[in-house]
Structures are given as structure tokens and as C-alpha cells.
Motif scaffolding. Structure first.
Motif, mmCIF file in Angstrom:
data_model
loop_
_atom_site.group_PDB
_atom_site.id
_atom_site.type_symbol
_atom_site.label_atom_id
_atom_site.label_comp_id
_atom_site.label_asym_id
_atom_site.label_seq_id
_atom_site.Cartn_x
_atom_site.Cartn_y
_atom_site.Cartn_z
ATOM 1 N N CYS A 159 61.331 26.394 38.677
ATOM 2 C CA CYS A 159 61.029 26.439 39.783
ATOM 3 C C CYS A 159 59.592 26.386 39.558
ATOM 4 C CB CYS A 159 61.744 27.200 40.288
ATOM 5 S SG CYS A 159 63.299 26.360 40.641
ATOM 6 N N THR A 160 58.846 25.978 40.499
ATOM 7 C CA THR A 160 57.331 26.486 40.696
ATOM 8 C C THR A 160 57.151 27.809 41.583
ATOM 9 O OG1 THR A 160 56.271 25.245 42.153
ATOM 10 C CG2 THR A 160 56.371 24.648 39.681
ATOM 11 N N LEU A 182 52.189 26.423 38.326
ATOM 12 C CA LEU A 182 51.884 25.068 36.956
ATOM 13 C C LEU A 182 49.963 25.867 37.075
ATOM 14 C CD1 LEU A 182 53.072 22.598 39.234
ATOM 15 C CD2 LEU A 182 54.110 23.272 37.292
ATOM 16 N N GLY A 183 49.649 25.506 36.427
ATOM 17 C CA GLY A 183 47.960 25.312 35.948
ATOM 18 C C GLY A 183 46.838 24.629 36.214
ATOM 19 N N VAL A 184 45.844 25.076 35.947
ATOM 20 C CA VAL A 184 44.533 24.230 36.348
ATOM 21 C C VAL A 184 43.523 24.062 35.416
ATOM 22 C CG1 VAL A 184 44.784 23.971 39.210
ATOM 23 C CG2 VAL A 184 43.350 26.045 37.614
ATOM 24 N N GLU A 296 55.606 20.278 50.033
ATOM 25 C CA GLU A 296 54.461 20.342 48.262
ATOM 26 C C GLU A 296 55.086 21.270 47.735
ATOM 27 O OE1 GLU A 296 52.390 17.858 46.939
ATOM 28 O OE2 GLU A 296 51.832 17.550 48.729
ATOM 29 N N ASN A 297 55.603 20.621 46.795
ATOM 30 C CA ASN A 297 56.881 22.791 46.545
ATOM 31 C C ASN A 297 55.272 22.931 44.762
ATOM 32 O OD1 ASN A 297 56.041 20.447 44.146
ATOM 33 N ND2 ASN A 297 56.733 21.386 42.705
ATOM 34 N N PHE A 298 54.387 22.603 45.393
ATOM 35 C CA PHE A 298 53.157 23.313 44.268
ATOM 36 C C PHE A 298 52.202 22.930 44.989
ATOM 37 C CE2 PHE A 298 50.274 24.816 41.627
ATOM 38 C CZ PHE A 298 50.343 26.015 40.927
ATOM 39 N N GLY A 299 51.654 21.198 44.418
ATOM 40 C CA GLY A 299 50.928 21.095 44.994
ATOM 41 C C GLY A 299 49.037 21.190 43.877
ATOM 42 N N ILE A 300 49.427 20.736 42.526
ATOM 43 C CA ILE A 300 48.869 20.178 41.909
ATOM 44 C C ILE A 300 47.126 20.246 42.156
ATOM 45 C CG2 ILE A 300 48.230 17.922 41.431
ATOM 46 C CD1 ILE A 300 48.768 22.104 38.930
ATOM 47 N N ALA A 301 46.740 19.083 43.328
ATOM 48 C CA ALA A 301 45.710 19.360 43.880
ATOM 49 C C ALA A 301 44.741 20.429 44.133
ATOM 50 C CB ALA A 301 45.846 17.874 44.635
ATOM 51 N N VAL A 302 46.007 21.277 45.214
ATOM 52 C CA VAL A 302 45.581 22.416 46.109
ATOM 53 C C VAL A 302 45.068 23.706 44.847
ATOM 54 C CG1 VAL A 302 46.003 24.392 48.022
ATOM 55 C CG2 VAL A 302 46.980 21.580 47.657
ATOM 56 N N ALA A 303 45.817 23.073 44.252
ATOM 57 C CA ALA A 303 45.587 24.204 42.920
ATOM 58 C C ALA A 303 44.207 24.220 42.299
ATOM 59 C CB ALA A 303 46.465 24.571 41.851
#
Length: 397
Positions: A159-160, A182-184, A296-303
Motif C-alpha cells: 500500500c502506498t 511511490l517515487g518520482v 486517488e490512492n497515491f497520485g503519481i502525477a501529483v507527486a
């Protein structure tokens, strides 16, 4: 250590999970884990132009592609993938599944159980209340007879966020939950990005740009953002909204019709799907990022926006909203049109506040959303699973 990541598709049209899988495997390989991917050649309406049934380098990652049998939303069965896993799964120490309620990770989970190979499942936000309401009856049946038992026999659930772990518990999952964000990836700095972005889309040099960067999907609510944006009187204030992403053609047509109805078509640009340097230009040249998502579980675009130094405006349902609030990296605004319009206006009209929030966001991304750090923690978790040790990053709830 050999780790196989399994997911139904690597099509970028499916959004963030594809980027996540590629980035996780790439980062794991950088820390010495022999990780690779098994998937299908699905590309939504079409097929990826990739070699079939052989290990290929795909965007710097070793991937096995197999022909899809059909496309039933994200279910995407593949007999070739099934046969290959039957013959090759024993060569891996751990299986890491991505996605729920679909064919490839279900088969991988069942085979891993039979071969006594430990496996991890990443839920990628599919257990949020909103997500479970979509195709509700099918998910209830699938969950009761298939998915819940697979998740409860997993060595761990990835889970993120703590909120995502709570969703798993509510679904009836008793397996240990790993909390790893998650990462960026750090982007190459584009000189004069603001000027180049405005030149790219033929906008005035002093135009202020709001960026929406995600799939054009009802869950992400670009229609809500259009209505909030319409209340800013963009023609008189020199504001412009970029909707960057692809989606169902009919839904995109409805969004374009809405811009005409709201009389903002002249101040909205649909860029289509973007990636690579084109995406970096959007992130570095815009003034703020907005995502009023239902879930949104994490939102990679937000990060990614945080990493680029953009102040963000999100709903509480974006599960890293707690991090954003704590770091003062953006505004977390509830589901209210006037409140959203006011929040957008506040950031567009207060450059000092925007700059400070953007700076805080960069610090947050660097400290918490680093792929190398996440890969080390995931690698440690794999080792703990294989050696029977307690999981260091397990949820304590």
C-alpha cells in the motif's frame, strides 16, 4: 534474488500504474535485484508493437510480452502468458502482482500459491470505496470467490499510504500491509520552460497556466475543474487551463462541448497524451497543478508536480493529501465548486504563496518520494519475506 512483476498491460493509456511498474523494476535493478515484468501486448483499443514471448528491453526494463486474448476492460486474459507462467514461475523467488480484479495477477497469485512461491500484491487504489462502487456487482462476486482469498494468502499487500492499508482492512484482508510510497524521477531542467510552454501553445507571455495532468476520466473530474475554472472569468484575467491526457473519445467530446457551454473554449487547451520532455515542459512551465479526483490512492502525477516545484490543489480523496497539508505544499480543498474556484484564484493571484508552496513541495518529494530510497526498502522487504523476518515497513494498524 529474482523477482517477477505481473500486470495486465504496460499501455501508457492506462495511466499511472504503468509508469509505476516500470519505475519500480528499473529502481530495483539499480539496487541489484534481478527484477523483470510479464504482461500482455495490450494498448487499449490497439496492440503494442513489441516482440512476443521473448525477453526484450522495453524502456530500459526487461519485459516479457504475450498476446492478449481479448480486452474486457482491464481483465485482459492471455493464454500465452498463462502457459509461460506455468513453465517459468519456479525460476523466480518472489512474484509481485499489480492490479486487482483482472486476469494476469489472479493467475500469477494462484500459481504462486500452488508452487509455494511468496507473492506481494499492490492494490493501486482499487479498494477505495469509490473504486469498489464501479462495476460493483462484478467486483463483489470476484472479490468473494477469487480476489479476497488471493490477497489473504499474499506474503504482503503493498500500500502506498496508511489510508490505502485501511481500505484493504475494510475489504477483509488480514495479510501484512507494507506502507511504501511511490517515487518520482528527477526531470532534466528546461531553461526558460515558462516561455517555451507558452510558445508551444501560442499563449500570451504573461498568461498564467493551470495544469491538469492525468487520464481524462470521470474519476479524475476534469469536468469539475472546467466549472471551477469558468468561475475565474479567464478571458479578463489572462488564465489558461491545459488538460493533458487521453481518454475515451466520447468522454473527451463531452468535455470539449462543456468548454463551449461554459464559454471558456478559448481559454482551454486539450494537449492529448504527453510523456518525456513534453511532460517535463508542462510541469516546469505551468503555474499550478490541479486534480479534483474522486479517488486517488497515491497520485503519481501529483507527486511529479510536487517534484517540479508546482503548488498543487487537490481533493482530500487524493491519499497523499495528508502529506501535502503537513508539508504546506499545496491546498487540500473539499468537494465544493466555489471553494475550488477560490483556491485557484488565491494561488494565481499570490505569487509569493505559490512560490513557497512549490518550494515546500520540492522538499517533500525529495525527502519522501525518492525511487532509490523506495527500491532499497522494497528490496529489504523482499529479503525479510524470503527469510521469514518481521516486516520493517508493515502497517502497525
Amino acid at each position: 534474488m529474482r523477482v517477477l512483476h505481473v500486470l495486465p498491460s504496460l499501455s501508457y493509456k492506462l495511466g499511472g500504474p504503468t509508469q509505476v511498474a516500470l519505475n519500480i523494476v528499473r529502481a530495483l535493478r539499480d539496487v541489484g535485484i534481478d527484477a523483470e515484468i510479464a504482461t500482455t501486448n495490450d494498448d487499449e483499443a490497439g496492440l503494442l508493437d513489441v516482440p512476443i514471448a521473448q525477453r526484450v528491453d522495453y524502456e530500459g526494463v526487461p519485459v516479457w510480452f504475450f498476446p492478449r486474448l481479448a480486452r474486457l476492460k482491464a481483465f485482459i486474459p492471455s493464454m500465452g502468458l498463462t502457459r509461460w507462467m506455468v513453465n517459468h514461475l519456479d525460476k523466480y523467488d518472489i512474484v509481485h502482482n499489480h492490479y486487482l480484479f483482472c486476469y494476469a495477477p489472479t493467475v500469477a497469485g494462484r500459481l504462486a500459491q500452488h508452487r509455494q512461491i511468496p507473492y506481494i500484491s499492490s492494490t493501486i487504489g482499487q479498494l477505495t470505496p469509490w473504486a469498489l462502487q464501479q462495476s460493483r456487482f462484478k467486483k463483489q462476486i470476484y472479490g468473494r470467490f477469487i480476489e479476497r482469498s488471493i490477497l489473504n494468502r499474499a506474503a504482503a499487500i503493498h500500500c502506498t499510504t496508511p489510508a490505502e492499508a485501511e481500505d484493504a482492512r475494510r475489504f477483509g484482508i488480514s495479510s501484512p500491509t507494507l506502507i511504501l510510497p511511490l517515487g518520482v524521477n528527477p526531470a532534466l531542467i528546461i531553461a526558460d520552460a515558462a516561455a517555451k510552454l507558452r510558445d508551444r501553445y501560442s499563449l500570451p507571455t504573461n498568461c498564467k497556466i493551470i495544469l491538469f495532468l492525468s487520464r481524462l476520466h470521470e474519476k479524475k473530474r476534469p469536468d469539475f475543474l472546467l466549472r471551477a475554472f469558468a468561475q475565474l472569468a479567464p478571458q479578463s484575467h489572462g488564465y489558461h487551463l491545459l488538460l493533458a491526457g487521453s481518454g475515451d473519445a466520447n468522454y473527451c467530446d463531452r468535455l470539449k462541448t462543456l468548454t463551449n457551454t461554459l464559454n471558456i473554449a478559448h481559454s482551454v487547451t486539450f494537449t492529448g497524451f504527453v510523456s518525456g520532455s513534453d511532460k517535463d515542459l508542462l510541469l516546469q512551465g505551468s503555474n499550478l497543478f490541479a486534480l479534483p479526483s474522486y479517488s486517488e490512492n497515491f497520485g503519481i502525477a501529483v507527486a511529479e508536480a510536487l517534484g517540479a516545484g508546482l503548488p498543487v490543489v487537490v481533493t482530500p480523496e487524493v491519499q497523499i493529501a495528508t502529506d501535502i497539508s503537513a508539508a504546506q505544499a499545496g491546498l487540500v480543498i473539499s468537494d465544493d465548486l466555489d471553494a475550488w474556484s477560490n483556491a485557484l484564484s488565491q494561488l494565481l493571484c499570490d505569487p509569493d504563496l505559490s512560490t513557497q508552496l512549490g518550494h515546500n513541495g520540492q522538499q517533500l518529494a525529495a525527502a519522501k518520494y525518492s525511487w532509490p530510497a523506495i527500491a532499497h526498502k522494497l528490496s529489504q522487504s523482499y529479503d525479510e519475506i524470503l527469510t521469514g523476518q518481521p516486516l520493517s515497513f508493515a502497517s502497525r494498524s
